[in-house]
Scaffold this active site. Structure first.
Site, PDB file in Angstrom:
ATOM      1  N   ALA A  52      -3.321   6.024  -6.033  1.00 25.67           N
ATOM      2  CA  ALA A  52      -4.150   7.334  -6.074  1.00 25.67           C
ATOM      3  C   ALA A  52      -2.646   8.155  -6.304  1.00 25.67           C
ATOM      4  CB  ALA A  52      -4.443   7.669  -5.190  1.00 25.67           C
ATOM      5  N   THR A 226      14.641  -0.013  -5.017  1.00 26.82           N
ATOM      6  CA  THR A 226      14.255   1.320  -4.212  1.00 26.82           C
ATOM      7  C   THR A 226      15.164   0.646  -2.967  1.00 26.82           C
ATOM      8  OG1 THR A 226      11.766   1.244  -3.444  1.00 26.82           O
ATOM      9  CG2 THR A 226      12.734   2.332  -5.343  1.00 26.82           C
ATOM     10  N   GLY A 228      15.806   3.671  -1.174  1.00 23.16           N
ATOM     11  CA  GLY A 228      16.456   4.863   0.287  1.00 23.16           C
ATOM     12  C   GLY A 228      17.033   5.339   0.019  1.00 23.16           C
ATOM     13  N   ASP A 258       5.921   5.599  -3.963  1.00 29.86           N
ATOM     14  CA  ASP A 258       4.449   6.368  -5.082  1.00 29.86           C
ATOM     15  C   ASP A 258       5.387   7.087  -6.233  1.00 29.86           C
ATOM     16  OD1 ASP A 258       3.417   4.092  -3.552  1.00 29.86           O
ATOM     17  OD2 ASP A 258       2.167   5.507  -2.629  1.00 29.86           O
TER      18      ASP A 258
HETATM   19  O1  RIB Z   1       2.943   4.898   0.313  1.00 30.98           O
HETATM   20  C1  RIB Z   1       2.356   5.554   0.652  1.00 30.98           C
HETATM   21  C2  RIB Z   1       0.958   5.579   0.950  1.00 30.98           C
HETATM   22  O2  RIB Z   1       0.641   4.263   1.146  1.00 30.98           O
HETATM   23  C3  RIB Z   1       0.133   5.961   1.638  1.00 30.98           C
HETATM   24  O3  RIB Z   1      -0.373   7.643   1.025  1.00 30.98           O
HETATM   25  C4  RIB Z   1      -0.976   5.386   2.340  1.00 30.98           C
HETATM   26  O4  RIB Z   1      -2.830   5.571   1.363  1.00 30.98           O
HETATM   27  C5  RIB Z   1      -0.193   4.035   2.315  1.00 30.98           C
HETATM   28  O5  RIB Z   1      -1.235   3.613   1.006  1.00 30.98           O
END
Ligand code: RIB
Length: 316
Positions: A52, A226, A228, A258
């Site tokens: 998401a 990646t 950091g 993400d």
């Molecule tokens: O990468 C971060 C995500 O990892 C968080 O939003 C948590 O839900 C886990 O899935």
């Protein structure tokens, strides 16, 4: 369960097949030891889940983005879908499952780092049958993005099918598991952090340029690692290169990886080079770490572009 498999709208640029979690965050001074109880902050809830998050970042970066995933028939399911809608993501292929929505329990320390335990809930129901049922929709995208918060059989099925549809496969091997050989061969790129890179490679090497090359040698078409605050290293058919990080005040790194993956997918699907896409994704992620929460920390393309032009000087 409801599944939308009707290809009624315009083809998306990017389809993210992945997880959605309600992130339950407690700020703590330090991580508790085994058997220890410590007192943390008030509980905060944010929209999260790697899939998401990646789709929200991709849509905010400007690409038409489809999210395919599973949420529960509960209030967290509503919350997660609403957050994606607000980011501009097509949620017509989200499945409602008679299980609790995925949840992530997150401890956030003052350095902005986190420890996360994921309870997959409805995400675990995203099986090959659901991937097949939604295939008429996601197979129309230019690029497919996945991570390892899905059942592995689903990832491997979608990767193989996407390759036969000539779709670009972007795999974020997070959380860390080894990657099936056939799936690795279609990754363009495989995106990993330092720890995931070692798990996928199966050994430690003395620098990340060598790790990236070794992962290509193992089969990936291209690789992004990646790092950091040390930026990101990539290897593709033109060689190996490093993109520096921005120096920013880190508040919360949750979902920054993400943000990088989503922005990278958006840029690659628009035809940007891997180097150019990484430049943009690095900026998106540098902005994300300065705010709390995963999806609430993502910004739109114009904000990323303004940040890039205001921060021309970076450490090399
Ligand atoms: O990468 C971060 C995500 O990892 C968080 O939003 C948590 O839900 C886990 O899935």
């Amino acid at each position: 369960m409801t599944t939308s498999s009707e290809a009624t709208t315009a083809a998306p640029a990017v389809a993210v097949l992945g997880s959605a979690n309600a992130d339950l965050v407690v700020e703590v001074d330090r991580r508790p030891a085994g058997g220890e109880t410590i007192i943390g902050s008030d509980l905060q809830q944010f929209a999260g889940g790697k899939g998401a998050n990646q789709s929200a970042a991709c849509a905010k970066a400007g690409s038409s983005t489809l999210f395919v995933g599973c949420v529960g028939e509960d209030s967290n399911g509503e919350f997660l879908v609403r957050s994606l809608e607000q980011a501009g993501v097509d949620v017509s292929s989200v499945n409602r499952i008679a299980k609790p929505s995925g949840t992530a329990i997150i401890f956030l320390t003052p350095d902005g780092e986190n420890s996360i335990v994921v309870s997959p809930g409805a995400n675990a129901a995203f099986d090959v049958e659901i991937a097949k049922a939604t295939q008429p929709v996601w197979s129309r995208a230019d690029a497919v993005v996945m991570n390892f918060e899905l059942p592995m059989a689903t990832v491997n099925y979608v990767a193989a099918a996407a390759a036969t549809h000539n779709q670009r496969v972007i795999l974020n091997a997070a959380p860390a598991f080894s990657v099936d050989e056939a799936t690795l061969r279609v990754c363009d790129p495989l995106v990993v952090n330092e720890h995931e890179a070692e798990v996928v490679l199966g050994e430690k090497l003395d620098n990340y340029e060598r790790v990236a090359q070794a992962l290509r040698g193992k089969g990936a078409r291209s690789v992004v690692i990646t790092l950091g605050g040390d930026g990101a290293v990539a290897a593709d058919e033109d060689g190996v290169f490093r993109i520096p990080a921005y120096e920013v005040d880190v508040v919360d790194t949750t979902g920054a990886g993400d943000a990088f993956v989503g922005a990278l997918a958006s840029e690659l699907s628009a035809g940007t080079t891997l180097r150019g896409a990484m430049e943009f994704a690095t900026a998106m992620s540098a902005i994300a770490v300065q705010k709390h929460g995963a999806q609430p920390s993502y910004v739109t393309r114009n904000v990323v572009e303004a940040f890039i032009s205001e921060n021309q000087t970076r450490s090399q």
